[in-house]
Structure formats: C-alpha cells, structure tokens
Design an enzyme around this catalytic site. Sequence first.
Site, PDB file in Angstrom:
ATOM      1  CE  LYS A 273     -74.617  31.291  13.986  1.00  0.00           C
ATOM      2  NZ  LYS A 273     -75.509  32.192  14.801  1.00  0.00           N
TER       3      LYS A 273
ATOM      4  CD  GLU B 126     -83.663  26.242   3.127  1.00  0.00           C
ATOM      5  OE1 GLU B 126     -84.013  27.270   2.503  1.00  0.00           O
ATOM      6  OE2 GLU B 126     -84.036  25.982   4.279  1.00  0.00           O
TER       7      GLU B 126
ATOM      8  CB  CYS C 296     -87.170  29.862   3.059  1.00  0.00           C
ATOM      9  SG  CYS C 296     -87.315  28.131   3.577  1.00  0.00           S
TER      10      CYS C 296
ATOM     11  CD  GLU D 221     -86.386  35.094   1.405  1.00  0.00           C
ATOM     12  OE1 GLU D 221     -86.959  34.018   1.650  1.00  0.00           O
ATOM     13  OE2 GLU D 221     -85.156  35.257   1.537  1.00  0.00           O
TER      14      GLU D 221
END
Length: 503
Positions: A194, A268, A302, A401
């Site tokens: 996807k 993740e 990340c 974050e």
Amino acid sequence: MSTLASVSSFPFDTVSELSADVRSRFYIDGRWMAPDAAGSVDVVAPSSGQLFATAALASASDIDRAVDAARRAFDTGPWPNMSGAERAACMKRMSAALASRMGLLSRLWTAEVGAPVWFSNQFAPTAVAMLDYYAELASTFAFEERRKTRAGHARIVRHPVGVAALIAPWNAQLPILSYKLGAALAAGCTVVVKAPPETPFDALVVAECAHEAGLPPGVLNVITADAQGGAHLVGKREVDKVSFTGSTATGKLIAKTCADRLTRVTLELGGKSAAVVLDDAVLEPTLAALAPFTMPFSGQICFAQTRILVPRQRERAFVDAYSAIANGLTVGDPWDVTTQIGPVASRRQLERVLEYIETGRREGARVTAGGGRHDQRGEGFFVQPTVFAGVTPDMTIAREEIFGPVVSIIAYDDVEQAIAIANDTDFGLSGTVFTADAEVGYAVARRIKSGNVSVNGLEMAPNVPFGGFKQSGVGREGGPEGLCAFLEEQAIYLAVDAGLQAG
C-alpha cells in the site's frame, strides 16, 4: 539566522519521467490495471505548495483484487515453493532494474516530499543494497535444518508466513519499503504494497522493476490508498502478515485489528531519540558527527536525534556551538545542491511543527536558533531550523515526536541522570552516545532502552536489525531477524526406532 536558497521552477515532469502505467494504474497479478473507480489524489510540491501530479487512489474493490491475486500466487503459484537460490536470482534481477532507475527514484523523493537532493541521492540507493542483501541471504539461509531427538530426529522447516501487507510511510517510502519487500520476497511470501497518497509513485516504479525481472504474477501487487484503504487491507482475513511503518497511533489501531484474528504483525513506529554527550566528548568532532542526524530531511525521519543531553557544566558552550550550526544551515529549494534543509512535507505538517514551537515557548524553553516559519517567497512549507535550550524532560517538546527541524537541548548532572532522562520516554527507537572512550560509550549504550544505539556517530546497515522498544514498535526489520519475521517454523519429528518401517 539560517540562509535561504532561492526556489526555482519545478524541475520534475511526471509525463516525461513516469510511464503512463505508473501515473494512472495499479500493478495487480502481474499486469497494469486501471482503477475500478475514479478516485484520485492530488500530489503537492512542498517547495511551492503547488499541485504537480494527480494519482489514482484505490477503492475497496481494487484492494480486494490485489489481495486475491496475492492469495492465489501464494496458494497455487511457484514462488513459495522455489528454493532460496531461485528466489535470489529473481531478486537480483529486480535489484539491477532498480539500480538502473535510481536517478529517477532520487528525483521522485525530492519532488514528492521535498527531500534535498543531497539527501535523496545519498539515501535512495540503500534500497538496492537492501534487496541485494536479502537476495544473498535467501541463497544461504537455512530454511530447513535437522536436530537430533531421543527417538530419532526433528526437521525444522521454515515456511513463508503467507500473504503479507506492506505499508511504508510517506517520508522515506523507497528505503523503508525495501526493508519489508526484500525480507518478504526472500522468505517466499507474496505481498500487497500500500503506497501512501503523499508519495504514490515510488512503489509503482518498483513494480516496473519486478515486472522487468520476471517476478511471477501475483507475487508483488501495488496499490495507492489512504488511511481508510489501509484499514480495509489490514482487515482482510486473507492477509497473514502485516508490516507497518508509521505513527504510533496508527500502529496501535493496526495491532488491535491484527490481534482479533492473531495475524502476524511487525510495527516500526515513532521515536524521540536521545543523543547523550558524555563529559569527555570533544566538542568539535562531536558536533560534526552529531549535527547531521539531529534534523535530517527537516527532522522528518524516525531516528532523528531530537533530544541532545549534555553535561550541565558544558551546557552553555554546547548550546552556543550547536545553535551557530543550526543558524548557518541553508534552507530553501530542495533541488539546489547547496540546500541543507528543505521544506516539511505538507501544509498540515507545517502547522503541526509551528504549534510545537509555540508550545515550547509557552512551557518556558528558550529559543536559541530559528523559532518559526522561514521568511521566503511563495507558499512553500519551510520551517527555520529551531533549537531550544533550557528544556526539561517533562516539557511537551521533549516528550512528543514533532517530525520537524526542532531539537531540544537538555542538561544533566551525572551519567546516571543522563541515562534516566534518555529512558524517560514512551519511545525507544534510536539513540547515540558520544565519548572519547568507546568502551565507556558501549557500557552507557547498553543501558539505554532503545532498539538501536550508536557510539560516536549513527549508522544503519542491511545486516543489522532495526526496530524499537516500548511504543516505538514490535519486531525487527533488517538482518536475519527481518527475514525471520516473514517465516513460520514447523517442527516435524521422525522416530527411527518405532518399528513401523517395512522390513
């Protein structure tokens, strides 16, 4: 204050650089198929805020076709039953085709999300390295082994888990997809990829490479879908494994869906990584090694080292030196080779980052570099490289974050407190330690609750597992560990003295 490179006219032409198949179709069952419905998504250039492409968006029926094709290919096709060496040969042809398109894929990364060309040129080729690594591993991996038992022996057979849904994020789709795809193909799985609507074309170019390499029909299927489409894909009972990289919030939803039917899942997710600068670290080489990983790609990675922990007695010197680096970064046109910091990926991301900066101010942190939107012509999504000093571990900017070019500097009194601050987070994806003594750095790194910690730099390698502790994820990608995530182990006992064999 950081300088601004001029923003040029947009130098990527989708019509001449991308095939009609990539621009308007999906790759399903070894063929390019038109979407069932007329759904589409606009792709906006972050450097200008202007539309540069329109891509097809999958409906539920498109996703169903892709999953059905992968299911047939796994249940009746040759791929799962090939030897590892046979799969490796096909993967190497695919890797070569990918390498031949690396210039296009690097440019596409810059076009879609504004990654500076120096960044995309450096990191896009990691996709080729990852496919090559897993091709080599497939040719040597012990998919079957024999162990002695009391009554005879057992054969441990490692089977591909089945149909895998691979969901990579918009920020670094090609490298992250290569982690998932390389391992899944090496294991013998069939896959549905996807692609995200923000970066709809990368995975379809990969599909062109797979087709050129002769991958059997249905082994790789690629569609572009939004969050609703992703939920439909993850919810399909024909899917045996989900591998997702993205936000922690979405990862939790996926985990809940997979838990309902015990679908295998690898996640993740987010990070809030700490760089621990020990008291013996020499300032200049430490900054040279650390600075590139504090806000790479405008902080939209990340593993960015967004919390810098420094000894209190050295705080002022470090803040001054690091802030000077941030203020000296060239911000602007991502197509310019001199640009160090490009735009953030979208207007929504711009607004999110600016709100975090204001939150940092409200909570008492001190801005020592940047601190807002970059003054520039046009409507690009540019944020000044921003440094906060006087940050305490309880502040929002130290805990959440941000995914933008914003770094917090936090002072500590001794090593024990530094380790405690580094671990005082919901996340645990990456981290670094800087010291004049590598063995001391190793000892500190072992105590940081993070899936990956580097000493005196930051490195990622195809043969080393990558993943997170706590809310940074479940499972690992890369290395043999990444391959094992797409395998099921079966033990077959063979008793040699049971008296049942023909005389």
